[in-house]
Design a protein around this motif. Structure first.
Motif, PDB file in Angstrom:
ATOM      1  N   GLY B 153      13.641  10.813  35.039  1.00 48.21           N
ATOM      2  CA  GLY B 153      12.537  11.038  33.871  1.00 48.21           C
ATOM      3  C   GLY B 153      11.373  10.292  34.613  1.00 48.21           C
ATOM      4  N   GLY B 154      11.322   9.158  34.978  1.00 48.10           N
ATOM      5  CA  GLY B 154      10.208   8.448  35.835  1.00 48.10           C
ATOM      6  C   GLY B 154       9.631   9.419  36.731  1.00 48.10           C
ATOM      7  N   VAL B 192      11.908  11.560  27.713  1.00 43.57           N
ATOM      8  CA  VAL B 192      13.253  11.078  28.240  1.00 43.57           C
ATOM      9  C   VAL B 192      13.484   9.545  27.512  1.00 43.57           C
ATOM     10  N   ASN B 193      12.556   8.859  27.557  1.00 41.53           N
ATOM     11  CA  ASN B 193      12.606   7.710  27.319  1.00 41.53           C
ATOM     12  C   ASN B 193      12.689   7.475  25.747  1.00 41.53           C
ATOM     13  N   ALA B 194      12.155   8.479  24.914  1.00 40.66           N
ATOM     14  CA  ALA B 194      12.348   8.495  23.548  1.00 40.66           C
ATOM     15  C   ALA B 194      13.658   9.138  22.907  1.00 40.66           C
ATOM     16  N   ALA B 195      14.569   9.706  23.981  1.00 36.67           N
ATOM     17  CA  ALA B 195      15.921  10.080  23.888  1.00 36.67           C
ATOM     18  C   ALA B 195      15.971  11.294  23.107  1.00 36.67           C
ATOM     19  N   VAL B 196      14.708  12.211  23.049  1.00 35.68           N
ATOM     20  CA  VAL B 196      15.088  13.345  22.585  1.00 35.68           C
ATOM     21  C   VAL B 196      15.892  14.194  22.964  1.00 35.68           C
ATOM     22  N   CYS B 219      18.383  -1.892  22.159  1.00 32.42           N
ATOM     23  CA  CYS B 219      18.043  -1.003  21.149  1.00 32.42           C
ATOM     24  C   CYS B 219      16.642  -1.193  20.793  1.00 32.42           C
ATOM     25  N   ALA B 220      15.883  -2.181  20.938  1.00 31.11           N
ATOM     26  CA  ALA B 220      14.734  -2.592  20.522  1.00 31.11           C
ATOM     27  C   ALA B 220      13.347  -1.827  21.498  1.00 31.11           C
ATOM     28  N   PHE B 221      13.587  -2.038  22.982  1.00 33.26           N
ATOM     29  CA  PHE B 221      12.373  -1.777  23.399  1.00 33.26           C
ATOM     30  C   PHE B 221      12.107  -0.252  24.203  1.00 33.26           C
ATOM     31  N   THR B 222      13.079   0.143  24.753  1.00 28.64           N
ATOM     32  CA  THR B 222      12.931   1.636  25.692  1.00 28.64           C
ATOM     33  C   THR B 222      12.492   2.706  24.816  1.00 28.64           C
TER      34      THR B 222
END
Lengths: 64, 613
Positions: B153-154, B192-196, B219-222
């Motif tokens: 993703g990066g 990717v980081n929003a986990a869509v 669970c909070a940050f990414t």
């Protein structure tokens, strides 16, 4: 369970008295519309996940 | 007001000092550090601060506006709550967790793309440690998958930024015009980081396998940093409405099949982030406000849920619904605090989700987006069904597992208590949150129709659960998701590498060694020729009485002849060495092919994922 059903009945009763100003769909104006959404929505989700389980659920050690 | 240090850097630098402290001083320090970062966030004035010149580029380390502040506040608050919860953890945990939280803070305050990407990427190595610290075989493997997925993703994000900058795009991080490959790749990197889905399996794979305290931070940050990035870069992108609405329901449906309690909660991160992504896609003041408010409350209630589930895992050693049950008497406090989180995520009146989730749904309704509105409403039914009913029922009630739980330490209970209090306060009095939102919008959550709507849904969902509870109870099974494509797919790929590709490599290797053998034989022959023939002749000559040239012949023998012969042997051995290095090169080739394979699989996963949905 009786208590829960009684609560639902009471809530639908109160819902009759509430006037709705902004509705997204006209069905929302029917008293107790959201009772149907909650009940059938939950059944729909359970049913759909059960149907999906056939494809995606495997034994616990599937990945080894 | 003075802006002493950017809050992200403060937390990152401060984290590195934790290993040098011991005992009470350390405890005080790890609690004080996020509070200082919070004060730092609170004291910053709007505007751009910490503007640095770096290789001719302007870096902005603290861009302070209402959007970055909403996320900044909740990140700092949650770093404190998470720190309190993990007081019993080792130094490594605190370094990783605070560098992770600090990177998230750094990313939301970064005003330019370069410092943004640096903080964004720093979240990966720090967060993967929180999975690896669990130390089980499963978590180590899962951590590697997590790392590879995020590296992928990066790389997409970086290539998008490179294209954008090469095309003369601005380095300031503002809204992108969605034209051309650059912005699209950047968007995919954020997704990717929003986990869509189908880019979400890193989350649902790794979070349940993290440490108890690590999962609370993760669970909070990414995902919320990604929500911030989407809100900053792509508000009003129509595709996001649909992605968000579909992902809200996707998480809900897969959560119904999950057996691991943090697995269920992880799918509900996907689901809840769906509301935020949809709100950003709607892009109106109400939509973006709703997403920001929902991100704020989500961190507090999802953190509380992960802390509650973590306490159950800590106390019982079990994490699966099929192994838990009947704990309500023995873990009453944990259960009550968990339920505050469950009521908040289910948006019950007087709890935090009620005041934020409804904003996103209202935004969809205002824009007459009927299908997304329907999907989001349906998802909220599923949220209460699994987080509010299924999970607590089979953990705290249901069939008694007979497990005698350990006592949950006071600092863990205290952290949950603070989070629970915050959720109730926000639910009752949301005004401070509303005032902090990016746009000024009038929104009144407590209206009679909205109350009735919620109460009716909750009550009837409970009825439906009561009748179907045997159907939905946790079973010791594995749920296949998109991660199947690369977990099984790479297995097939590695088989191909070992067999057809591997046998070809073996054949080439043998050829190389054969040719090396030839050179070695020549070198041995040359060496023996040197020792016997040349040396014999050279040594023989002086005996015949010619004294003077002996120095020259000896010199030429030692330096020229031996030199050449030594050279040949050295070179032939070097060739052997080279051939083994070519072998190593083949290994690197495998790695390269492996990476290529992941890209191909991700594309396939993308296509099939979309199709399946």
């Amino acid at each position: 369970m009786r208590l829960l059903l009684l609560t639902v009945a009471m809530l639908v009763g109160i819902d009759l008295l509430v006037t709705k100003h902004h509705v997204t769909v006209h069905a929302e104006e029917v008293p107790g519309f959201y009772a149907a959404v909650g009940f059938f929505g939950a059944l729909l989700i359970v049913g759909f996940s059960k149907a999906l389980a056939r494809w995606v659920v495997r034994e616990e050690d599937y990945y080894g | 007001m003075v802006n002493w240090v950017p809050p992200g850097l403060l937390l990152i630098a401060g984290a590195l000092l934790v290993p040098f402290l011991k005992g009470k001083v350390r405890s005080a320090y790890v609690l004080a550090l996020p509070l200082v970062a919070l004060a730092n966030v609170a004291l910053m004035e709007p505007g751009n601060h910490w503007v640095l010149e770096f290789i001719g580029v302007e870096l902005v380390l603290a861009r302070v506006d209402s959007l970055s502040l909403v996320f900044g506040y909740v990140f700092a608050i949650f770093a404190f709550i998470g720190g309190l919860y993990s007081l019993g953890e080792g130094d490594g945990h605190f370094v990783a967790a605070y560098v992770y939280a600090g990177s998230a803070l750094g990313a939301v305050f970064a005003g330019d793309l370069i410092s943004f990407v640096v903080f964004w990427e720093l979240m990966l190595p720090s967060s993967v440690m929180l999975v690896w610290f669990r130390g089980t075989r499963e978590s180590i493997r899962s951590g590697f998958r997590y790392a590879v997925f995020h590296t992928f993703g990066g790389a997409i994000l970086m290539s998008g930024l490179a294209i954008e900058v090469a095309n003369g795009g601005p380095l300031a991080f503002d809204q992108f015009a969605l034209n051309g490959a650059g912005p699209v790749l950047i968007l995919v990197g954020f997704l990717v980081n929003a986990a869509v889905p189908p880019l979400h399996p890193w989350l649902t794979d790794a979070y349940p396998r993290s440490t108890v305290a690590g999962g609370v931070f993760m669970c909070a940050f990414t995902t919320k940093t990604a929500v911030y990035a989407l809100a900053r870069g792509f508000p009003g992108t129509e595709a996001l409405i649909w992605m968000g609405a579909v992902m809200a329901l996707y998480g809900v449906i897969f959560a119904m099949l999950e057996n691991d309690i943090r697995g269920i909660l992880s799918y509900h991160i996907v689901s809840q982030v769906g509301y935020m992504v949809a709100g950003i896609g709607i892009g109106t003041a109400m939509g973006v406000n709703g997403s920001s408010a929902h991100a704020f409350t989500h961190i507090l209630y999802k953190g509380l849920l992960f802390m509650g589930a973590g306490s159950v895992i800590y106390a019982t050693g079990a994490s699966k619904l099929s192994e838990l049950g009947g704990l309500h008497r023995r873990m009453r406090t944990t259960m009550l605090l968990y339920m505050v989180g469950a009521f908040s995520i289910s948006a019950l009146p007087l709890f935090s989700g009620f005041v934020s989730k409804s904003m996103v749904i209202a935004a969809a309704s205002e824009e007459h987006l009927l299908t997304p509105w329907g999907l989001l409403t349906l998802s909220s039914v599923g949220t209460f069904l699994s987080v509010g009913l299924k999970l607590p029922y089979f953990t705290f009630f249901g069939e008694d597992s007979g497990i005698a739980p350990k006592r949950v330490p006071r600092h863990m209970v205290a952290a949950m208590g603070i989070a629970a209090l915050a959720n109730v306060l926000l639910g009752i009095y949301p005004d401070p949150l509303y005032r902090a939102l990016p746009s000024e919008v009038e929104f009144v959550p407590y209206t009679a129709p909205h109350l009735m709507e919620t109460l009716l849904i909750i009550a009837t969902t409970a009825v439906a659960f009561y009748w179907t509870r045997e159907l939905v109870k946790g079973k010791p099974k594995t749920v296949l998701d998109v991660d199947w494509t690369y977990r099984v797919g790479t297995g097939a790929f590695m088989w191909a590498v070992r067999n057809p590709v591997g046998s070809f490599a073996g054949f080439m290797e043998k050829k190389l060694y054969d040719s090396v053998d030839g050179v070695k034989a020549f070198s041995r022959a040359a060496s023996s020729f040197d020792g016997r023939a040349v040396d014999g002749v050279v040594n023989f000559v002086p005996e015949k009485g010619i004294k003077r040239p002996s120095f020259f012949t000896r010199w030429s023998d030692d330096n020229v002849v031996d030199g050449v012969i030594d050279r040949v042997s050295v070179e032939s051995f070097r060739l052997g060495d080279l051939s083994s290095r070519v072998q190593a090169g083949l290994v690197q080739g495998y790695v390269g092919l492996f990476a290529l394979g992941i890209v191909v699989l991700a594309v396939i996963a993308g296509i099939t994922g979309r199709w399946l949905l």
